[in-house]
Scaffold this active site. Structure first.
Site, short mmCIF file in Angstrom:
data_model
loop_
_atom_site.label_atom_id
_atom_site.label_comp_id
_atom_site.label_asym_id
_atom_site.label_seq_id
_atom_site.Cartn_x
_atom_site.Cartn_y
_atom_site.Cartn_z
N ASP A 8 17.53 -56.22 -22.71
CA ASP A 8 18.38 -57.35 -22.05
C ASP A 8 19.28 -56.82 -20.93
OD1 ASP A 8 20.13 -59.61 -21.78
OD2 ASP A 8 21.75 -58.15 -22.92
N LEU A 9 19.50 -57.82 -20.04
CA LEU A 9 20.15 -57.33 -18.69
C LEU A 9 21.84 -57.06 -18.59
CD1 LEU A 9 19.29 -56.21 -15.77
CD2 LEU A 9 19.44 -58.82 -15.08
N THR A 42 16.22 -61.64 -19.72
CA THR A 42 17.51 -62.16 -19.55
C THR A 42 17.62 -63.54 -19.35
OG1 THR A 42 18.96 -61.95 -17.68
CG2 THR A 42 16.99 -61.86 -17.07
N SER A 237 23.94 -59.72 -27.08
CA SER A 237 24.60 -61.15 -27.46
C SER A 237 23.59 -62.12 -28.20
CB SER A 237 24.71 -61.67 -25.93
OG SER A 237 25.71 -62.81 -26.35
CA CA Z 1 23.48 -59.86 -22.56
#
Ligand code: CA
Length: 289
Positions: A8-9, A42, A237
Site C-alpha cells: 500500500d502507499l 493504492t 487501512s
Molecule cells: Ca493506506
C-alpha cells in the site's frame, strides 16, 4: 517462497512527508533484483503515483484506484474496471445534492467541482466552531493532503461529464461532517453493484463491484503465473483488507488501527520507521532459508 509483494502507499510506503524513504526504496529494488515482483496497491490514481515516484527511479506494477486499474511497470494499462457510466453520473448527482466534496478518477485527471474546496472550508469552520475538541490543524492537514494530488481538472457540475467518453474508475467523497459521511456510506452501502471502501477517516470511495485491491492482486498473480499463496501484502487501512485477506502472507503497519492488525499474520514497524523495508527484508530472509 514469496514471489510477489503488494505494498500500500499512503501510511505504508510513504512516510509522514508523503515520500518514499531511501530505506524503503533500496528494499524494493533489492527484492526486484532477486526476482521478486513488487506491486504498489493504492487508492490513488495511476498518474498521481507516477508523479510521486518521479525522482525515485522506482518502476513497479501499480494497482490504482483501489483495484480499478492495473498498470505495468512500463506504464501500459494492463487491466481496468470502470464504474458503469449511468451509475457514475447518478452517484455524482447524489453527492452534489448532498453537498459533498468529491473527486472522480478518470483516464488522465482527477475531476472535481470548482466549488468543492470552498465547500470543505465551510465544513471545516462549522465542525471546529461547533466542537472545540476537534483540532483545526489536523483537518487542514487532511484537506491539504487531498489537494496535493497531481492531475486535477475542474467542472461546474457533474452534468459537464454527461457528454464525455471518459472512464470513471473511482469516486471519492470527502467530508469533515461525520453524520454526512455516515449517511453517504449507508446510502451506497446498499448498492450491490458497487464496492465501497474507506482509505482515511474523512472519506469513502466507490468502485465497480469487481474492483478491489484483493481482486486486482489475484488478477496480477494469475498474469505473472504466481500462486496466490506465494504473495505477500502490507497495508495500514480498511481499503487494504481485501488484499491482506487474499495474500499468502500479510502484515499490518505499526501505525494501522487495531482491526487491521488483528486481521493480519504479523505487524511490522510504522511508516515513519521504514516498516515496508523491514517487512521486505524479513520476507527475503525467509525466501533464502
Ligand atoms: Ca493506506
Amino acid at each position: 517462497m514469496v514471489k510477489l509483494i503488494a505494498v500500500d502507499l499512503d501510511g505504508t510506503l510513504l512516510n509522514e512527508n508523503n515520500q518514499v524513504s531511501n530505506e524503503n526504496l533500496e528494499a524494493i529494488k533489492l527484492a526486484q533484483t532477486l526476482g521478486v515482483e513488487v506491486v504498489v496497491a493504492t487508492g490513488r490514481a495511476y498518474f498521481d503515483v507516477k508523479a510521486i515516484f518521479k525522482d525515485t527511479g522506482l518502476k513497479t506494477w501499480i494497482i490504482g484506484a483501489n483495484g480499478a486499474t492495473i498498470h505495468q511497470p512500463n506504464g501500459e494499462l494492463f487491466h481496468s474496471v470502470p464504474i458503469n457510466r449511468v451509475e457514475a453520473l447518478n452517484i455524482l448527482d447524489w453527492l452534489e445534492q448532498e453537498g459533498f466534496y468529491y473527486e472522480v478518477f478518470s483516464n488522465d485527471s482527477i475531476i472535481t467541482p470548482q466549488n468543492g474546496r470552498e465547500l470543505l472550508a465551510i465544513e471545516m469552520d462549522r465542525v471546529t466552531s461547533g466542537n472545540p475538541d476537534v483540532g483545526i490543524e489536523q483537518l487542514k492537514h487532511a484537506a491539504e493532503k487531498q489537494y496535493s494530488q497531481t492531475g486535477f481538472s475542474f467542472i461546474h457540475s457533474c452534468q459537464d461529464l454527461a457528454q464525455t467518453e471518459l472512464n470513471f474508475y473511482n469516486i471519492l467523497a470527502f467530508s469533515f461532517d461525520e453524520d454526512k459521511l455516515k449517511r453517504g456510506r449507508a446510502h451506497f452501502g446498499e448498492k450491490t453493484d458497487l464496492t465501497i471502501v474507506s482509505s482515511a477517516k474523512h472519506n469513502f470511495e466507490l468502485e465497480h463491484r469487481d474492483a478491489s485491491k484483493g481482486i486486482a492482486l489475484k488478477i496480477l498473480a494469475n498474469k505473472l503465473n504466481i500462486n496466490i499463496g506465494a504473495t505477500a501484502a502490507v497495508g495500514d487501512s480498511f481499503n487494504d483488507l481485501s488484499m491482506l485477506g487474499v495474500a499468502g502472507r500479510s502484515a499490518a503497519m505499526g501505525n494501522a488501527p487495531k482491526e487491521i492488525k488483528e486481521s493480519c499474520h504479523e505487524v511490522t514497524l510504522s511508516n515513519v520507521e521504514d516498516g515496508v523495508a523491514h517487512y521486505i527484508y524479513s520476507l527475503i530472509r525467509d525466501n533464502s532459508k
